[in-house]
Scaffold this motif. Structure first.
Motif, PDB file in Angstrom:
ATOM      1  N   LEU A   1       0.827  -1.200   0.000  1.00 51.79           N
ATOM      2  CA  LEU A   1       0.000   0.000   0.000  1.00 51.79           C
ATOM      3  C   LEU A   1       0.863   1.252   0.000  1.00 51.79           C
ATOM      4  CD1 LEU A   1      -2.685   1.569   0.348  1.00 51.79           C
ATOM      5  CD2 LEU A   1      -2.531   1.094   2.804  1.00 51.79           C
ATOM      6  N   MET A   2       1.911   1.263   0.837  1.00 54.40           N
ATOM      7  CA  MET A   2       2.758   2.453   0.927  1.00 54.40           C
ATOM      8  C   MET A   2       3.562   2.667  -0.345  1.00 54.40           C
ATOM      9  SD  MET A   2       1.739   3.787   3.614  1.00 54.40           S
ATOM     10  CE  MET A   2       2.866   5.171   3.782  1.00 54.40           C
ATOM     11  N   GLY A   3       3.891   1.594  -1.071  1.00 57.92           N
ATOM     12  CA  GLY A   3       4.521   1.764  -2.370  1.00 57.92           C
ATOM     13  C   GLY A   3       3.626   2.556  -3.310  1.00 57.92           C
ATOM     14  N   LYS A   4       2.317   2.286  -3.259  1.00 54.82           N
ATOM     15  CA  LYS A   4       1.355   3.032  -4.073  1.00 54.82           C
ATOM     16  C   LYS A   4       1.214   4.468  -3.572  1.00 54.82           C
ATOM     17  CE  LYS A   4      -1.333  -1.139  -5.128  1.00 54.82           C
ATOM     18  NZ  LYS A   4      -2.646  -1.823  -4.948  1.00 54.82           N
ATOM     19  N   VAL A   5       1.242   4.631  -2.249  1.00 54.44           N
ATOM     20  CA  VAL A   5       1.142   5.970  -1.653  1.00 54.44           C
ATOM     21  C   VAL A   5       2.323   6.838  -2.086  1.00 54.44           C
ATOM     22  CG1 VAL A   5       1.250   7.244   0.534  1.00 54.44           C
ATOM     23  CG2 VAL A   5      -0.233   5.232   0.324  1.00 54.44           C
ATOM     24  N   PHE A   6       3.524   6.274  -2.035  1.00 53.80           N
ATOM     25  CA  PHE A   6       4.714   7.046  -2.411  1.00 53.80           C
ATOM     26  C   PHE A   6       4.740   7.331  -3.912  1.00 53.80           C
ATOM     27  CE2 PHE A   6       6.672   4.815   1.458  1.00 53.80           C
ATOM     28  CZ  PHE A   6       6.171   5.788   2.308  1.00 53.80           C
TER      29      PHE A   6
ATOM     30  N   LEU B   1       8.989  -2.675  -5.111  1.00 53.35           N
ATOM     31  CA  LEU B   1       8.289  -3.428  -6.151  1.00 53.35           C
ATOM     32  C   LEU B   1       6.867  -2.915  -6.362  1.00 53.35           C
ATOM     33  CD1 LEU B   1       9.501  -7.042  -5.266  1.00 53.35           C
ATOM     34  CD2 LEU B   1      10.142  -5.680  -7.271  1.00 53.35           C
ATOM     35  N   ALA B   2       6.288  -2.267  -5.340  1.00 53.53           N
ATOM     36  CA  ALA B   2       4.925  -1.738  -5.455  1.00 53.53           C
ATOM     37  C   ALA B   2       4.882  -0.343  -6.064  1.00 53.53           C
ATOM     38  CB  ALA B   2       4.259  -1.722  -4.076  1.00 53.53           C
ATOM     39  N   LEU B   3       6.054   0.275  -6.263  1.00 53.05           N
ATOM     40  CA  LEU B   3       6.089   1.591  -6.900  1.00 53.05           C
ATOM     41  C   LEU B   3       5.594   1.488  -8.337  1.00 53.05           C
ATOM     42  CD1 LEU B   3       9.586   2.971  -5.792  1.00 53.05           C
ATOM     43  CD2 LEU B   3       7.352   3.740  -4.965  1.00 53.05           C
ATOM     44  N   ASP B   4       5.060   2.600  -8.820  1.00 52.64           N
ATOM     45  CA  ASP B   4       4.685   2.655 -10.228  1.00 52.64           C
ATOM     46  C   ASP B   4       5.919   2.355 -11.083  1.00 52.64           C
ATOM     47  OD1 ASP B   4       2.640   3.762 -12.356  1.00 52.64           O
ATOM     48  OD2 ASP B   4       4.570   4.716 -12.783  1.00 52.64           O
ATOM     49  N   LYS B   5       5.762   1.479 -12.055  1.00 51.64           N
ATOM     50  CA  LYS B   5       6.899   1.031 -12.861  1.00 51.64           C
ATOM     51  C   LYS B   5       7.591   2.196 -13.557  1.00 51.64           C
ATOM     52  CE  LYS B   5       8.125  -2.536 -16.260  1.00 51.64           C
ATOM     53  NZ  LYS B   5       8.844  -1.652 -17.195  1.00 51.64           N
ATOM     54  N   GLY B   6       6.802   3.197 -13.941  1.00 49.54           N
ATOM     55  CA  GLY B   6       7.388   4.337 -14.628  1.00 49.54           C
ATOM     56  C   GLY B   6       8.369   5.116 -13.768  1.00 49.54           C
ATOM     57  N   ILE B   7       8.145   5.142 -12.460  1.00 45.68           N
ATOM     58  CA  ILE B   7       9.044   5.852 -11.562  1.00 45.68           C
ATOM     59  C   ILE B   7      10.415   5.187 -11.541  1.00 45.68           C
ATOM     60  CG2 ILE B   7       9.471   6.485  -9.147  1.00 45.68           C
ATOM     61  CD1 ILE B   7       6.451   6.710  -8.783  1.00 45.68           C
ATOM     62  N   VAL B   8      10.408   3.864 -11.396  1.00 43.20           N
ATOM     63  CA  VAL B   8      11.669   3.117 -11.347  1.00 43.20           C
ATOM     64  C   VAL B   8      12.373   3.166 -12.697  1.00 43.20           C
ATOM     65  CG1 VAL B   8      12.722   0.882 -10.886  1.00 43.20           C
ATOM     66  CG2 VAL B   8      10.739   1.614  -9.558  1.00 43.20           C
TER      67      VAL B   8
END
Length: 300
Positions: free
Chosen positions: A145-150, A206-213
């Motif tokens: 969830l926090m990966g999505k929040v960030f 791994l939960a971050l938006d792929k575009g950010i990484v």
């Protein structure tokens, strides 16, 4: 659909903070002015304010991800309050960056504490957003969830931030992730295995938006020469001066999370660093992740 506004959320969070650490903090509508959020302290009085622009305060929160996005923002500003940043004049921009970096780091740690202990925040999650207790207590779910929040913070706020006073947007996300993991490291009764916070880092990344990484990660690009811990400790020791703490939070239980004592023994800091190194390597070995570890990052 919930109709809670940012202003209402901030007021509830102030009440949670006052209950947990007895800090006199309130929120103020500063009209239609930028930046959207800021923090201040009354002169000669232990009274703190978190300020929001009117349009930001009237914003209606419609999802759990959005709710926690604004919890993190509130806690970033709360970190400025706790550390009396508004009363300190930075000697150079490196100190400004260290202050904002620390607010991202400790702010995410405090956000996790409010998620865990905040009575009002628990009630909002349960009643306004119908967020099941079973999910709320699951650390893996929380990290994802926090990966999505960030990711939301990155796109909604960090990309448009003042790059001169802040680290770049991707580094801010990295500090947020490290701050969440540090809550569990500093609250060992929440950990199930030695070095488990390493796995929490990975889950959030791994939960971050792929575009950010994809747009920020470059293995061939050398890291900038920015010693986060050294700069943060240095500037906060100046703010603390000869006092026992920058702000007395009146709660030994929560000192590891909210505490503002930066005059701790450097030898103890070094021992903690070695202990953390051993735990990281032990966890990585058990999970077959040693190929991700570069031991040079642990050298002095």
């Amino acid at each position: 659909m919930s109709s809670i506004t940012v202003q209402q959320l901030f007021k509830f969070l102030c009440a949670d903070v006052q209950r947990i650490i007895k800090l006199d903090v309130d929120v103020i509508d500063k009209g239609f002015s930028l930046p959207h959020f800021s923090a201040n302290k009354l002169k000669d009085i232990e009274k703190y304010f978190i300020k929001y622009s009117r349009d930001a305060g009237n914003f209606k929160i419609t999802s759990v991800e959005e709710l926690l996005e604004y919890v993190v923002i509130f806690c970033h500003e709360l970190t400025h309050c706790l550390n009396k940043h508004s009363g300190y004049i930075a000697e150079n921009n490196r100190e400004n960056i260290a202050i904002e970096t620390h607010a991202d780091f400790q702010g995410s740690r405090i956000a996790t504490a409010l998620y865990t202990y905040g009575v009002n925040l628990k009630k909002i999650l349960k009643e306004d957003f119908k967020y099941p207790d079973k999910l709320k207590k699951d650390k893996t779910v929380y990290c994802k969830l926090m990966g999505k929040v960030f990711s939301k913070l990155y796109y909604d706020f960090y990309l448009e931030g003042d790059s001169k006073s802040y680290p770049d947007a991707f580094k801010r996300v990295g500090m947020n992730i490290a701050g969440v993991a540090s809550f569990f490291y500093r609250s060992p009764h929440f950990l199930q295995a030695r070095g488990e916070y390493v796995g929490m880092h990975l889950l959030m990344i791994l939960a971050l938006d792929k575009g950010i990484v994809d747009s920020n990660y470059d293995e061939s690009k050398p890291l900038e020469n920015f010693d986060f811990i050294h700069d943060v400790v240095s500037v906060h020791r100046k703010i603390q001066g000869d006092s026992t703490t920058i702000t007395d939070i009146h709660s030994p239980m929560f000192e590891p999370i909210f505490g503002t004592n930066y005059h701790k023994n450097d030898a103890d800091r070094l021992n903690q660093k070695y202990e953390m190194r051993d735990e990281i390597l032990d966890y990585a070995k058990k999970k077959d992740l040693l190929h991700l570890i570069n031991e040079d990052i642990f050298k002095e």
